[in-house]
Scaffold this motif. Sequence first.
Motif, mmCIF file in Angstrom:
data_model
loop_
_atom_site.group_PDB
_atom_site.id
_atom_site.type_symbol
_atom_site.label_atom_id
_atom_site.label_comp_id
_atom_site.label_asym_id
_atom_site.label_seq_id
_atom_site.Cartn_x
_atom_site.Cartn_y
_atom_site.Cartn_z
ATOM 1 N N THR A 176 0.946 -1.092 0.067
ATOM 2 C CA THR A 176 -0.125 -0.081 -0.024
ATOM 3 C C THR A 176 0.720 1.109 0.080
ATOM 4 O OG1 THR A 176 -0.396 0.203 2.379
ATOM 5 C CG2 THR A 176 -1.518 -1.423 1.554
ATOM 6 N N LEU A 177 0.284 2.477 -0.304
ATOM 7 C CA LEU A 177 0.978 3.767 -0.199
ATOM 8 C C LEU A 177 1.370 3.989 1.254
ATOM 9 C CD1 LEU A 177 -0.789 6.225 1.183
ATOM 10 C CD2 LEU A 177 -1.899 5.863 -1.024
ATOM 11 N N SER A 178 0.818 3.248 2.364
ATOM 12 C CA SER A 178 1.299 3.507 3.762
ATOM 13 C C SER A 178 2.199 2.471 4.231
ATOM 14 C CB SER A 178 0.061 3.395 4.628
ATOM 15 O OG SER A 178 0.364 3.344 5.923
ATOM 16 N N GLY A 179 2.888 2.831 5.457
ATOM 17 C CA GLY A 179 3.739 2.066 5.897
ATOM 18 C C GLY A 179 3.293 1.247 7.083
ATOM 19 N N GLY A 180 1.768 1.415 7.163
ATOM 20 C CA GLY A 180 1.123 0.777 8.275
ATOM 21 C C GLY A 180 1.446 -0.775 8.453
ATOM 22 N N GLY A 181 1.729 -1.050 9.673
ATOM 23 C CA GLY A 181 1.901 -2.597 10.111
ATOM 24 C C GLY A 181 3.698 -2.995 9.879
ATOM 25 N N GLN A 182 4.125 -1.901 9.100
ATOM 26 C CA GLN A 182 5.743 -2.245 8.945
ATOM 27 C C GLN A 182 6.653 -1.856 10.088
ATOM 28 O OE1 GLN A 182 5.975 -1.005 4.869
ATOM 29 N NE2 GLN A 182 6.544 -3.129 4.437
ATOM 30 N N ASN A 183 7.397 -2.437 10.558
ATOM 31 C CA ASN A 183 8.342 -2.068 11.493
ATOM 32 C C ASN A 183 9.547 -2.736 11.369
ATOM 33 O OD1 ASN A 183 8.039 -4.705 12.872
ATOM 34 N ND2 ASN A 183 5.991 -3.943 13.523
ATOM 35 N N PHE A 184 10.541 -2.726 12.342
ATOM 36 C CA PHE A 184 11.941 -2.890 12.218
ATOM 37 C C PHE A 184 12.226 -3.739 13.651
ATOM 38 C CE2 PHE A 184 16.159 -1.487 10.067
ATOM 39 C CZ PHE A 184 16.684 -2.483 10.241
ATOM 40 N N ARG A 185 12.558 -4.831 13.330
ATOM 41 C CA ARG A 185 12.706 -6.042 14.608
ATOM 42 C C ARG A 185 11.496 -5.685 15.769
ATOM 43 N NH1 ARG A 185 19.138 -5.765 16.037
ATOM 44 N NH2 ARG A 185 19.729 -6.920 14.342
ATOM 45 N N GLY A 186 10.450 -5.469 15.197
ATOM 46 C CA GLY A 186 9.136 -5.291 16.148
ATOM 47 C C GLY A 186 8.846 -4.131 16.806
ATOM 48 N N ARG A 187 9.767 -2.803 16.264
ATOM 49 C CA ARG A 187 9.807 -1.653 17.029
ATOM 50 C C ARG A 187 9.914 -0.609 15.923
ATOM 51 N NH1 ARG A 187 10.252 -2.270 22.177
ATOM 52 N NH2 ARG A 187 11.345 -4.120 23.095
ATOM 53 N N LEU A 196 5.188 12.713 16.973
ATOM 54 C CA LEU A 196 4.145 12.761 18.078
ATOM 55 C C LEU A 196 2.795 12.312 17.323
ATOM 56 C CD1 LEU A 196 4.678 16.545 18.888
ATOM 57 C CD2 LEU A 196 5.351 14.459 20.199
ATOM 58 N N ARG A 197 2.606 12.226 15.920
ATOM 59 C CA ARG A 197 1.537 11.561 15.237
ATOM 60 C C ARG A 197 2.051 10.612 14.074
ATOM 61 N NH1 ARG A 197 -2.022 8.696 15.206
ATOM 62 N NH2 ARG A 197 -4.301 9.114 14.623
ATOM 63 N N LYS A 198 1.617 9.630 14.082
ATOM 64 C CA LYS A 198 2.409 8.627 12.910
ATOM 65 C C LYS A 198 1.226 8.523 11.860
ATOM 66 C CE LYS A 198 6.034 7.935 15.433
ATOM 67 N NZ LYS A 198 5.781 8.830 16.752
ATOM 68 N N LEU A 199 1.722 8.804 10.894
ATOM 69 C CA LEU A 199 1.049 8.324 9.653
ATOM 70 C C LEU A 199 2.008 8.178 8.522
ATOM 71 C CD1 LEU A 199 -1.668 7.953 8.054
ATOM 72 C CD2 LEU A 199 -1.721 10.524 7.548
ATOM 73 N N SER A 200 2.395 6.832 8.390
ATOM 74 C CA SER A 200 3.449 6.415 7.739
ATOM 75 C C SER A 200 3.246 6.216 6.348
ATOM 76 C CB SER A 200 3.877 4.918 8.413
ATOM 77 O OG SER A 200 3.998 4.887 9.707
ATOM 78 N N ARG A 201 3.934 7.315 5.752
ATOM 79 C CA ARG A 201 3.930 7.285 4.248
ATOM 80 C C ARG A 201 5.396 7.508 3.657
ATOM 81 N NH1 ARG A 201 -1.122 10.857 2.490
ATOM 82 N NH2 ARG A 201 -2.916 9.430 3.271
ATOM 83 N N ALA A 202 6.465 7.589 4.340
ATOM 84 C CA ALA A 202 7.591 8.064 4.061
ATOM 85 C C ALA A 202 8.406 7.198 2.965
ATOM 86 C CB ALA A 202 8.613 8.087 5.305
ATOM 87 N N GLU A 212 -9.359 -0.760 -2.612
ATOM 88 C CA GLU A 212 -8.439 0.244 -2.673
ATOM 89 C C GLU A 212 -8.215 1.072 -1.564
ATOM 90 O OE1 GLU A 212 -10.783 2.159 -6.828
ATOM 91 O OE2 GLU A 212 -11.942 1.823 -5.012
ATOM 92 N N ASP A 213 -8.886 0.622 -0.426
ATOM 93 C CA ASP A 213 -8.299 0.979 0.781
ATOM 94 C C ASP A 213 -8.344 -0.304 1.939
ATOM 95 O OD1 ASP A 213 -7.454 2.480 3.135
ATOM 96 O OD2 ASP A 213 -9.731 3.026 3.461
ATOM 97 N N PRO A 214 -7.612 -1.036 1.761
ATOM 98 C CA PRO A 214 -7.771 -2.408 2.586
ATOM 99 C C PRO A 214 -7.373 -2.535 4.072
ATOM 100 C CG PRO A 214 -5.737 -2.579 1.158
ATOM 101 C CD PRO A 214 -6.229 -1.333 0.823
ATOM 102 N N ILE A 215 -6.643 -1.173 4.410
ATOM 103 C CA ILE A 215 -6.231 -1.470 5.834
ATOM 104 C C ILE A 215 -6.940 -0.155 6.678
ATOM 105 C CG2 ILE A 215 -4.448 -2.892 6.018
ATOM 106 C CD1 ILE A 215 -2.404 -0.789 5.385
ATOM 107 N N THR A 216 -8.098 0.244 6.429
ATOM 108 C CA THR A 216 -8.886 1.101 7.199
ATOM 109 C C THR A 216 -8.165 2.646 7.289
ATOM 110 O OG1 THR A 216 -9.203 -0.802 8.513
ATOM 111 C CG2 THR A 216 -10.213 1.295 9.549
ATOM 112 N N GLY A 217 -8.185 3.186 6.068
ATOM 113 C CA GLY A 217 -7.999 4.537 5.948
ATOM 114 C C GLY A 217 -6.623 4.752 5.601
ATOM 115 N N GLN A 218 -5.784 3.877 5.551
ATOM 116 C CA GLN A 218 -4.411 4.095 5.406
ATOM 117 C C GLN A 218 -4.093 4.289 3.825
ATOM 118 O OE1 GLN A 218 -1.760 3.911 7.650
ATOM 119 N NE2 GLN A 218 -3.548 4.201 9.424
ATOM 120 N N GLY A 219 -5.096 4.033 2.909
ATOM 121 C CA GLY A 219 -5.048 3.870 1.612
ATOM 122 C C GLY A 219 -4.393 2.700 0.931
#
Length: 733
Positions: free
Chosen positions: A99-110, A125-131, A232-239
Amino acid sequence: MKSVAMGNKGSLARLLLCTVAPLAMFQTASTATAQEAIEDDTDLTVVVTASRTEESISSIPGTVQVIGQDEIKGAVDASGDITSALARLVPGFSLDNETLSGGGQNFRGRSVQILVNGAPRTTALRKLSRALSLIDPNSIERIEVINGASAVYGDGATGGVINIITKTAEEEGWSGEVSTTISASERDVKDSLNVLTSVNAGFRQENTHAHVSGQFKNTGDMFDGSGTQISEDPITGQGGGSGIEQYNLSGQLGYEGDAFDVTIYANLVKMEQEIKYQTDYTTDPVSIDPSKPYLGLPPLEDSKNINATFNFYEVGGLFDAKIELYYNDAEKRAAFVPLSAANPVAYLPDVNESQTVLFAKQAGVRTTFDAELNSIYEGLALTWGSDYSYNDISQTIPDGRDIISPMKQHGFAQFAQVKAPIGEMFEVRGGVRHERFFLRMDSFVRPNALVPNPFYTNPGDPLTATIGEHTFTAADKDYSATVFNLGGVAHLNDKLDVFAGFSQGFSVPDVGSFTRRAMPLNPFVDGVVDVSDVAPEAVIVNNFELGARYNTQALSLSVSAFYSTSDKGVNFDDATQTVLQAEERIWGAELNIRGQLNEAWGAGAVLAYKEGVWDENKDGDLDEDLPNNRIGSPFKATVFSDYSFGNGFSLQGEAVFGSGRSGKEGAKGDLKKLKPTFTMNASASYNSDYGDFRFGATNIFDTKQQNTTATALRDREVPAEGRRFFLQYTKTF
């Protein structure tokens, strides 16, 4: 004091590309070329800038990885997203969520801190992972990865640091590259068509250089292995990954002198996603509902980033100095999700305007000083410096009303690092960093909203209820910590290094998510909430790591084991829409092996395991598995091979495996079962005087399977994309 690598910056990228292969990762798209370079330049040193100062990989007491541009290109052919490359090539990074979001993706669980040329792209302070999805892969020279908790760049890197270094003009005069990739699914070639076009142009004359990169990206529909269109938006608002139109423009100017260098980099990204239909989150897996047209505004990204780096050499004959400045201004609009079990809050009076917009401004200054103290002790070096950061964060609904406390944060830090050899075999290093943040949370009025009726018992009862309009008071909160690192490397011989290290990371959690979801005792009437009562505590992560690196001209191997702890880990419960902090532990092991079987044939594997537990019910026992959105597939593997025929034609193939997960029963019941996945990708390339051609397919067996990472985010099953064919043409001039 200016090193050989630093003094010959015009060839730094070439040296890195030639020597990264034996020490970190073989270039799977050009292994033979890398092998020839090794034989000619065996004494060259690989340097890594993700550690604030240029370092030899062999001297770092932790897992370090450098991915060159050829390998990046080979791993993002079909998607045009570097997330897919990192998911397959970096052991500790989560599988791709497509997806266009990095939602659910992390590094070594963090959490992972994303940098571009050393400047942050992850929002504090407020995460919206699209970097990662917003970065043009063809503008990248290399990606540097440091695994494990780190405070070297401040807040956020409790799992690792990914530093993306963009291209500079290396050749005298003009140089450039044009690349176009098209891909499609045979299910519906027209509607699934992706087009990605990138242009790079550079100019160098003596000590000055300039480089410009541009990208246009347009993605079509996605289909799973059974031919069903993916939401087109499978993970609830993440895109999602379809319907994206994106423009990316960046430029770099630089001057290189004997006494100082300066580089200025600027980047502009515009992105919108067209969503035609709403998603039905009640089906398994989630699906498109063609009977319900999408009612909201398109997900959007409008970001502007600029940073400058000044290097000063032999200042007073005593030390080198670096000054880095950065400024980011981003608007990020999420997708609209109707009131449902997936989105239990719809703000009034117009529930069709309940989607949110995040506004994030970041600015900062970093100073780093590096001195060699050979007069005190041969090989002794001291690095020290200070940082300042500023964050201005707000989140609203489209009509401008706040739904989190508007926040402004000033951060200050000082650090010092010492490294020294012990005899000819050992190197040790240790450091300390003191971090302090001053956070101001402004007062705001959160609008009243519809929620599912919690008292619904009979068919005649109303389905929804109205929560009150809640006033949040202003509050100030300070965060501070002193974190340490200590480690050493034993150079057992010129091929084998063994390392051990302890490092700490510091992170201010997603404060905005706490103020968005906090409720007074009776949420159904107007009320007042004291923000200081709901703001979370800071997180300190302790990371222990033991590993080894073995490198020859024919074989490169890196193996490590890690164990990390935190007393204030943060977890989001999608079912209750609450954020919890509790003690937790994560452990794992990683293996990265690359080999040259002969002059034509290369192969390798990337293996990773991680698992974690936490004290979910706060009874003092760490006996519940961490949520899936933290761990996902505990075991993942990428096995690859490539063969060069010596006439410009080569073949590449890889298999990607994810174990899935069956979490044991926790305080709130069993975790959703994540299913194992197996994906085969294959491609062929031909390099000619007329340009370079690459063609192939991802998921060549068209396997119908779960998208593990997207499923783990909200515990709703999301399908993975089926087979997609691609064709790429690149011309260098």
